[in-house]
Design a protein around this motif. Structure first.
Motif, PDB file in Angstrom:
ATOM      1  N   MET A  29      50.724  39.595  52.885  1.00  0.00           N
ATOM      2  CA  MET A  29      49.924  39.159  53.945  1.00  0.00           C
ATOM      3  C   MET A  29      48.373  39.919  53.845  1.00  0.00           C
ATOM      4  O   MET A  29      47.259  39.476  54.031  1.00  0.00           O
ATOM      5  N   PRO A 205      51.940  33.440  62.543  1.00  0.00           N
ATOM      6  CA  PRO A 205      51.354  34.369  61.714  1.00  0.00           C
ATOM      7  C   PRO A 205      50.030  34.563  62.337  1.00  0.00           C
ATOM      8  O   PRO A 205      49.538  35.983  62.170  1.00  0.00           O
ATOM      9  N   ALA A 206      49.189  33.512  62.579  1.00  0.00           N
ATOM     10  CA  ALA A 206      47.706  33.811  62.998  1.00  0.00           C
ATOM     11  C   ALA A 206      47.400  34.434  63.996  1.00  0.00           C
ATOM     12  O   ALA A 206      46.733  35.501  63.878  1.00  0.00           O
ATOM     13  N   THR A 225      47.851  34.215  56.165  1.00  0.00           N
ATOM     14  CA  THR A 225      48.774  33.434  56.753  1.00  0.00           C
ATOM     15  C   THR A 225      49.652  32.513  55.607  1.00  0.00           C
ATOM     16  O   THR A 225      50.450  31.990  55.770  1.00  0.00           O
ATOM     17  N   GLU A 226      48.989  32.503  54.533  1.00  0.00           N
ATOM     18  CA  GLU A 226      49.722  31.983  53.436  1.00  0.00           C
ATOM     19  C   GLU A 226      49.521  32.896  52.045  1.00  0.00           C
ATOM     20  O   GLU A 226      49.241  32.497  51.049  1.00  0.00           O
TER      21      GLU A 226
END
Length: 347
Positions: A29, A205-206, A225-226
């Motif tokens: 991340m 996640p954000a 986040t990806e």
């Protein structure tokens, strides 16, 4: 933005925690951020610190070259996995400031430069037990401690092909990481120490990464986040224990300890963890306490591990007495980091 931290700070940082707490996911991340480079685990930072007296006075150019070749030439250091030109890095270390921290920082800086980013971090779970040496090398460093339910960590450790110990050691790992985290939090303060909980990270996640970026003095980057696209390129399929990083972030493994621990293992873990679980919001299962024999074996393991750490601390103190020169990194950070007070090396 955290108080006292400049925007776009270039301070180095370290991701720490118990093994199998999700540090590889967090590394991916962070590496997905447009300004931050965090390589897969390297194996040269702490070994170089331990062997620092062997390289002699780094004011001597040839000694710096020997150190640089030790870092770049040994297979055990995993330098090759950084994709850097060894000869160029050796030359950069030889031309750099004559300290161990500077030499190590040059390697990470070169990796960040290769990826087109101005800032670097490093990740290794075991760093949680070595924060003071890391601060000696990088006095302006920040530390990100990832915490996961200890029962999930124990269940996962048991299944790892590289974990050669028993469940008593696995339980000790998590308890030691939590206790070290509490000491580090008190020692470093909120400007240099930050905790992230795995369960919250994978659930939102954000939100969690926005808070982490504020601590680091960075703007949040939605690409964080990806991380699965990055994982598919950089995490080898042979590392089957990291296969879930190839998929979208999921909370699917949260609480999987319910199917992966034997009743006696669960009882042992919860008895050993005590209030550490509830302090982080993890609810006890109500499993029966372990037998006296099982808990005695655990306490014996704890004692042996504590003695080993104590011996390592004594060896380190003795080495400090014969260090041929300073060890702290003297590479320029632009803009300068916060002038927070740091603990003394002996604290």
């Amino acid at each position: 933005m955290s108080p006292g931290l400049p925007a776009d700070s270039n301070r180095p940082f370290f991701v720490i925690g118990c093994p199998r707490s999700g540090t590889t996911l967090l590394q991916l991340m962070l590496h997905s951020h447009r300004r931050i480079a965090v390589p897969a685990e390297t194996r040269f930072l702490l070994p170089a610190y331990t062997a620092r007296c062997d390289f002699g006075d780094l004011q001597d150019t040839e000694n710096r070259r020997a150190l640089a070749e030790w870092i770049t030439g040994r297979k055990a250091t995993k330098f090759r996995e950084l994709g850097l030109d060894a000869a160029e890095v050796v030359d950069e270390i030889v031309a750099g400031p004559p300290t161990l921290g500077s030499a190590l920082g040059i390697v990470f800086r070169a990796y960040a430069r290769k990826t087109g980013k101005p800032r670097w971090g490093d990740k290794r779970p075991s760093y949680s037990q070595h924060v003071l040496p890391l601060l000696r090398l990088f006095p302006q460093a920040q530390f990100v401690h990832l915490i996961r339910d200890g029962r999930d960590c124990v269940a996962s450790l048991k299944e790892m092909p590289w974990f050669k110990h028993d469940v008593h050691h696995a339980v000790s790992y998590w308890r030691e990481a939590i206790d070290a985290g509490r000491r580090n939090a008190a020692r470093l303060g909120p400007g240099a120490y930050y905790e992230v909980q795995y369960e919250r990270l994978v659930a939102d996640p954000a939100k969690e990464l926005t808070g982490l970026c504020a601590f680091l003095g960075e703007e949040f980057d939605p690409a964080m986040t990806e991380p699965q696209a990055l994982a598919q390129r950089t995490v080898p399929t042979r590392k089957k224990w990291h296969k879930l990083t190839h998929d979208a972030v999921t909370a699917g493994r949260v609480g999987s300890w319910t199917d992966r621990l034997e009743p006696w293992e669960l009882g042992l873990a919860e008895a050993a963890f005590g209030g550490r679980l509830t302090d982080y919001g993890y609810e006890p299962s109500g499993a029966p306490r372990p037998s006296a024999a099982q808990f005695t074996r655990f306490t014996t393991t704890v004692t042996h591990r504590r003695l080993a750490r104590r011996k390592a601390e004594i060896r380190d103190r003795l080495q400090r007495r014969r260090e041929p020169g300073p060890v702290e990194c003297r590479l320029h950070l632009d803009p300068p980091a916060s002038t927070r007070a740091l603990p003394s090396a002996s604290s």
